[in-house]
Design an enzyme around this catalytic site. Sequence first.
Site, PDB file in Angstrom:
ATOM      1  NE  ARG A 177      -4.169  -5.725  -0.775  1.00  0.00           N
ATOM      2  CZ  ARG A 177      -5.433  -5.504   0.010  1.00  0.00           C
ATOM      3  NH1 ARG A 177      -6.352  -5.314  -0.614  1.00  0.00           N
ATOM      4  NH2 ARG A 177      -5.532  -6.027   1.084  1.00  0.00           N
ATOM      5  CB  SER A 225       1.960  -8.340  -0.405  1.00  0.00           C
ATOM      6  OG  SER A 225       1.553  -8.609   0.810  1.00  0.00           O
ATOM      7  CD  GLU A 295      -0.666  -6.775  -2.668  1.00  0.00           C
ATOM      8  OE1 GLU A 295      -1.246  -7.921  -2.272  1.00  0.00           O
ATOM      9  OE2 GLU A 295      -0.823  -5.668  -1.962  1.00  0.00           O
TER      10      GLU A 295
HETATM   11  C1  LIG Z   1       5.965  -2.261   4.497  1.00  0.00           C
HETATM   12  C2  LIG Z   1       4.931  -2.260   3.530  1.00  0.00           C
HETATM   13  C3  LIG Z   1       3.901  -2.662   3.776  1.00  0.00           C
HETATM   14  C4  LIG Z   1       2.864  -2.679   2.942  1.00  0.00           C
HETATM   15  N1  LIG Z   1       1.493  -3.177   3.550  1.00  0.00           N
HETATM   16  C5  LIG Z   1       0.302  -3.048   2.522  1.00  0.00           C
HETATM   17  C6  LIG Z   1      -0.710  -3.562   2.934  1.00  0.00           C
HETATM   18  O1  LIG Z   1      -0.832  -3.879   4.243  1.00  0.00           O
HETATM   19  N2  LIG Z   1      -1.850  -3.457   2.217  1.00  0.00           N
HETATM   20  C7  LIG Z   1      -1.962  -3.196   0.706  1.00  0.00           C
HETATM   21  O2  LIG Z   1      -2.970  -2.867   0.274  1.00  0.00           O
HETATM   22  N3  LIG Z   1      -0.482  -2.462   0.599  1.00  0.00           N
HETATM   23  C8  LIG Z   1       0.494  -2.539   1.337  1.00  0.00           C
HETATM   24  N4  LIG Z   1       1.696  -2.263   0.839  1.00  0.00           N
HETATM   25  C9  LIG Z   1       1.969  -1.789  -0.597  1.00  0.00           C
HETATM   26  C10 LIG Z   1       1.586   0.011  -0.770  1.00  0.00           C
HETATM   27  O3  LIG Z   1       1.830   0.528   0.127  1.00  0.00           O
HETATM   28  C11 LIG Z   1       0.218  -0.065  -1.391  1.00  0.00           C
HETATM   29  O4  LIG Z   1       0.037  -0.804  -2.771  1.00  0.00           O
HETATM   30  C12 LIG Z   1      -0.081   1.424  -1.772  1.00  0.00           C
HETATM   31  O5  LIG Z   1      -1.463   1.632  -2.001  1.00  0.00           O
HETATM   32  C13 LIG Z   1       0.865   2.005  -2.887  1.00  0.00           C
HETATM   33  O6  LIG Z   1       0.645   3.447  -3.166  1.00  0.00           O
HETATM   34  P1  LIG Z   1       1.859   4.281  -3.666  1.00  0.00           P
HETATM   35  O7  LIG Z   1       1.470   5.947  -3.606  1.00  0.00           O
HETATM   36  O8  LIG Z   1       3.195   3.814  -2.956  1.00  0.00           O
HETATM   37  O9  LIG Z   1       1.737   3.910  -5.104  1.00  0.00           O
HETATM   38  P2  LIG Z   1       2.924   3.575  -6.003  1.00  0.00           P
HETATM   39  O10 LIG Z   1       3.885   2.412  -5.556  1.00  0.00           O
HETATM   40  O11 LIG Z   1       3.688   4.714  -6.430  1.00  0.00           O
HETATM   41  O12 LIG Z   1       1.901   3.067  -7.372  1.00  0.00           O
HETATM   42  C14 LIG Z   1       1.340   2.112  -7.277  1.00  0.00           C
HETATM   43  C15 LIG Z   1       0.277   1.940  -8.576  1.00  0.00           C
HETATM   44  O13 LIG Z   1      -0.484   2.943  -8.423  1.00  0.00           O
HETATM   45  C16 LIG Z   1      -0.242   4.077  -9.552  1.00  0.00           C
HETATM   46  N5  LIG Z   1      -0.612   5.167  -8.822  1.00  0.00           N
HETATM   47  C17 LIG Z   1       0.145   5.730  -7.931  1.00  0.00           C
HETATM   48  N6  LIG Z   1      -0.577   7.037  -7.593  1.00  0.00           N
HETATM   49  C18 LIG Z   1      -1.285   7.230  -8.764  1.00  0.00           C
HETATM   50  C19 LIG Z   1      -2.206   8.247  -8.885  1.00  0.00           C
HETATM   51  N7  LIG Z   1      -2.286   9.581  -8.130  1.00  0.00           N
HETATM   52  N8  LIG Z   1      -3.019   8.191 -10.089  1.00  0.00           N
HETATM   53  C20 LIG Z   1      -3.211   6.952 -10.991  1.00  0.00           C
HETATM   54  N9  LIG Z   1      -2.072   6.014 -10.732  1.00  0.00           N
HETATM   55  C21 LIG Z   1      -1.436   6.231  -9.396  1.00  0.00           C
HETATM   56  C22 LIG Z   1       1.045   3.737 -10.147  1.00  0.00           C
HETATM   57  O14 LIG Z   1       1.054   3.999 -11.458  1.00  0.00           O
HETATM   58  C23 LIG Z   1       1.216   2.178  -9.821  1.00  0.00           C
HETATM   59  O15 LIG Z   1       0.474   1.486 -10.905  1.00  0.00           O
HETATM   60  C24 LIG Z   1       2.914  -1.981   1.786  1.00  0.00           C
HETATM   61  C25 LIG Z   1       4.129  -1.550   1.293  1.00  0.00           C
HETATM   62  C26 LIG Z   1       5.200  -1.734   1.997  1.00  0.00           C
HETATM   63  C27 LIG Z   1       6.597  -0.985   1.709  1.00  0.00           C
END
Ligand SMILES: Cc1cc2nc3c(=O)[nH]c(=O)nc-3n(C[C@H](O)[C@H](O)[C@H](O)COP(=O)(O)OP(=O)(O)OC[C@H]3O[C@@H](n4cnc5c(N)ncnc54)[C@H](O)[C@@H]3O)c2cc1C
Length: 307
Positions: A177, A225, A295
Amino acid sequence: MPSASWRARLKRLLPDVLLDEPMSRHTTFRIGGPADAFVTAKRAGDLSELYGFARAEDLPVTPVGWGSNLLVLDGGVRGIVLALGGPYARLRFSEGGLVWAGAAVRLPRMIVACAEKGLGGAEPLVGVPGTVGGALVMNAGTRELEIGDVTESVDVFDPESLETRRLGGAEVRFAYRSSSLAGSLVLGGTLSLKAGEPGDIMERVRRFQRQRLQTQPVHTFNVGSTFKNPSGRFVAKLIEEAGLKGRVHGGARISPMHANFIENFSAAAAADVLALVELARSEVRRREGLELELEMKIIGEAAPRPA
Ligand SMILES: Cc1cc2nc3c(=O)[nH]c(=O)nc-3n(C[C@H](O)[C@H](O)[C@H](O)COP(=O)(O)OP(=O)(O)OC[C@H]3O[C@@H](n4cnc5c(N)ncnc54)[C@H](O)[C@@H]3O)c2cc1C
């Protein structure tokens, strides 16, 4: 108070900018105070203009994806919050099972589009609701697969030179992660998948979707998480054993379905979520002597901006 003048100048440069935009509209928690300015970059040139502007005005730029791993504090985010759209929301397929995915493409959409083309190997990620950019930065994954396992290269934007660079998979460090991409702006990535029968791949996609529905509160406002699993232990079990499943603070609660999820069930503030985070941390520390690591990512300021 943010200087009205920088925001007026930004509005002239990028007329679509949203000022005082509630971040609760951009997170799956539906929590978060206002961003001073929220920009969605839709053209390749927007990024050079935006970062050039931010440098000249000495403003921080915070990239976000789908907000599915973000707790934005109640006072909101100072400076510019940047989301990607336009060319960064596209997929390009090429020979040899390679797919270039823009950072704004959401994983479920990408995995279904790949399945339709007969490309598999990333199905376990179908239940991760975030974008490819967020997933690469976080090295999102499951017990079966992390996105870093199938990443050939990553395109990043360098705010200093205002240029795009392609990093080979070996140049990026992926860990549980986390990745060495944190702090840079990810524009997209090339994934290496395997050819297969579209029907078989879709069947695996549906199996992973069903598993999620049975084990996680996917229809509530949450960010997945809360904590990372400590080595060899399951944090959900530790929180459950501490008797905290279902515990409420304000409008937030530790999910009755999965104790490592916190749900916003009734107009929760970020402060409510933080109170539950601290409770879980202190109880697990007291019972197990373990320090839980977050996380989810926290951004913004706790206190409201002075009027
Ligand atoms: C129901 C549910 C289930 C989930 N299950 C999982 C799972 O099984 N496994 C898992 O790993 N995660 C899971 N997640 C968490 C989440 O979906 C992941 O961490 C995902 O990768 C976050 O992506 P995001 O686009 O929403 O990023 P954000 O939440 O918008 O950002 C996360 C981080 O990434 C940075 N960021 C985002 N986009 C960029 C970019 N283009 N360039 C640079 N930095 C950037 C942000 O600044 C921040 O620090 C889950 C979430 C939910 C709601």
